[in-house]
Design a protein around this motif. Structure first.
Motif, short mmCIF file in Angstrom:
data_model
loop_
_atom_site.label_atom_id
_atom_site.label_comp_id
_atom_site.label_asym_id
_atom_site.label_seq_id
_atom_site.Cartn_x
_atom_site.Cartn_y
_atom_site.Cartn_z
N ARG A 177 -1.25 1.83 -4.14
CA ARG A 177 -1.72 1.86 -5.68
C ARG A 177 -3.07 2.23 -5.76
O ARG A 177 -3.47 2.36 -6.97
CB ARG A 177 -1.62 0.08 -6.08
CG ARG A 177 -2.85 -0.71 -5.30
CD ARG A 177 -2.57 -2.25 -5.43
NE ARG A 177 -2.79 -2.59 -6.51
CZ ARG A 177 -2.17 -3.60 -7.22
NH1 ARG A 177 -1.14 -4.51 -6.52
NH2 ARG A 177 -2.37 -4.04 -8.59
N GLN A 215 -2.82 7.01 -7.03
CA GLN A 215 -1.67 7.50 -7.19
C GLN A 215 -2.27 9.12 -7.56
O GLN A 215 -2.75 9.45 -8.64
CB GLN A 215 -1.35 7.07 -8.96
CG GLN A 215 -0.61 6.10 -8.62
CD GLN A 215 0.91 6.46 -8.82
OE1 GLN A 215 1.22 7.64 -9.24
NE2 GLN A 215 1.92 5.63 -8.53
N LEU A 220 4.22 9.80 -12.51
CA LEU A 220 3.66 9.05 -11.57
C LEU A 220 4.69 8.66 -10.34
O LEU A 220 5.95 8.83 -10.42
CB LEU A 220 3.47 7.48 -12.09
CG LEU A 220 2.41 7.51 -13.30
CD1 LEU A 220 2.38 6.35 -14.00
CD2 LEU A 220 0.97 8.06 -12.73
N HIS A 221 4.03 8.37 -9.25
CA HIS A 221 5.14 8.16 -8.03
C HIS A 221 5.90 6.82 -8.05
O HIS A 221 5.32 6.11 -8.63
CB HIS A 221 4.02 7.84 -6.73
CG HIS A 221 3.11 8.86 -6.55
ND1 HIS A 221 2.08 8.71 -5.52
CD2 HIS A 221 2.61 10.06 -7.10
CE1 HIS A 221 1.18 9.66 -5.70
NE2 HIS A 221 1.75 10.51 -6.47
N PRO A 279 6.69 3.03 -11.82
CA PRO A 279 5.87 3.52 -10.73
C PRO A 279 5.16 2.18 -9.84
O PRO A 279 4.54 2.46 -8.96
CB PRO A 279 4.79 4.06 -11.75
CG PRO A 279 4.89 3.46 -12.77
CD PRO A 279 6.46 3.40 -12.98
N ILE A 304 -0.63 -0.24 -10.27
CA ILE A 304 -1.42 1.05 -10.07
C ILE A 304 -2.83 0.50 -10.17
O ILE A 304 -3.04 -0.19 -11.31
CB ILE A 304 -1.31 2.02 -11.22
CG1 ILE A 304 0.23 2.47 -11.09
CG2 ILE A 304 -2.41 3.16 -11.04
CD1 ILE A 304 0.77 3.40 -12.13
N LEU A 316 -5.79 5.98 -10.74
CA LEU A 316 -5.07 7.35 -11.09
C LEU A 316 -6.01 8.48 -10.72
O LEU A 316 -7.09 8.52 -11.10
CB LEU A 316 -4.91 7.32 -12.56
CG LEU A 316 -3.86 6.13 -13.35
CD1 LEU A 316 -4.10 6.02 -14.52
CD2 LEU A 316 -2.37 6.68 -12.77
#
Length: 318
Positions: free
Chosen positions: A217, A220, A235-236, A273, A276, A279
């Motif tokens: 987390r 990303q 996003l993953h 995703p 998170i 980013l």
């Protein structure tokens, strides 16, 4: 963090995001590395934007590394400031024993103190890592054909980590003389060309499989696409559960902007995703450039609320 004119807009957004999501923003101290001829202008920009920010700018001498840099796959990766992270432990005061190094093309959407308090377990570096990586992508045939060079990876887990987000025990870094170890691999690269990407491969040769892994987390990464075209990426996909036990946090804008949006992976609708905290637009595509070109990727709209330059410009236009 590093400071330069090309990435200043990204740095401002990153700083704003850190302050917005910190439970105690007054406790944050920022150490910036900059080239000497830009220092005064950059200091004025930071001070006028964040008048109460606790920060210091340190001059980075590009001659420390200029002769050691080998041409890589992208010009931006070959700039001296891209290698400044190697020298951080030697530049900042010896009273500082831990830092979080952050690139300028990211936003933090969680309290950075959670990352700060990660238990290092005796490691020099802590970062999200991705094991079962294909290291043939990072190193050339010249590397793999030399038995002596390949030995450095023997017994190590093939774990990749992105050096744009790292917790570093700078005391251990200094005592272990890791700056010199990175420079040694850069010298080999000059002689043999054993890898493709800029400053990352020496870190992998030294630390791969031997860092403290933190939850994915906290990076990303890759939202800027690949290193050649910078095509859009989503996003993953997330995992069930969290290795660090941190509380759930979805991507969101500044607290003053209202409730956080829910972000879904558009390439695989069944996947979310997951939580998170950070980013990261690593790769060629930068969100401010794509937004200005009016050809943004969907993830760029998660960066936009922190863009102080765009917000002020739009206010003037209105």
């Amino acid at each position: 963090m590093t400071l330069d004119t090309n990435y200043l807009r990204g740095t401002m957004a990153a700083v704003l995001s850190l302050l917005q999501h910190s439970s105690c923003p007054e406790n944050l101290s920022f150490h910036f590395l900059s080239l000497a001829h830009f220092e005064n202008d950059l200091f004025t920009s930071i001070k006028s934007t964040f008048p109460y920010l606790n920060f210091k700018i340190y001059q980075f001498d590009p001659n420390l590394v200029r002769s050691k840099i080998s041409k890589s796959i992208r010009e931006a990766l070959d700039q001296p400031l891209n290698y400044a992270r190697i020298y951080l432990a030697d530049i900042i005061p010896t009273s500082v024993d831990r830092i979080i190094y952050l690139d300028s093309d990211l936003v933090v959407v969680d309290d950075i103190e959670k990352l700060w308090h990660v238990e290092m377990e005796g490691r020099v570096v802590a970062a999200p890592e991705y094991c079962h990586a294909n290291f043939t992508y990072y190193f050339t045939k010249a590397f793999w054909s030399d038995p002596e060079l390949v030995k450095v990876l023997e017994g190590k887990r093939p774990c990749y980590f992105n050096t744009g987000v790292m917790v570093v025990d700078v005391g251990k870094w200094r005592r272990g003389m890791y700056t010199q170890k990175v420079e040694e691999w850069m010298t080999v690269q000059k002689q043999r060309r054993i890898y493709h990407l800029g400053s990352l491969p020496p870190f992998l040769l030294i630390f791969a499989g031997d860092i403290k892994a933190v939850d994915h987390r906290w990076n990303q990464h890759g939202l800027g696409g690949d290193n050649f075209e910078g095509k859009c990426r989503t996003l993953h996909p997330g995992r069930a559960g969290s290795r660090t036990g941190a509380s759930s946090a979805s991507a969101q804008g500044p607290r003053t902007k209202g409730p956080r949006p829910t972000v879904h992976n558009t390439s695989e609708p069944a996947l979310h995703p997951g939580p998170i905290s950070l980013l990261h637009w690593s790769g060629k595509g930068k969100p401010w450039l794509r937004l200005d070109s009016r050809k943004p990727c969907s993830v760029d709209h998660l960066w936009a609320p922190y863009d102080l330059y765009r917000s002020s410009r739009h206010s003037l236009e209105e």
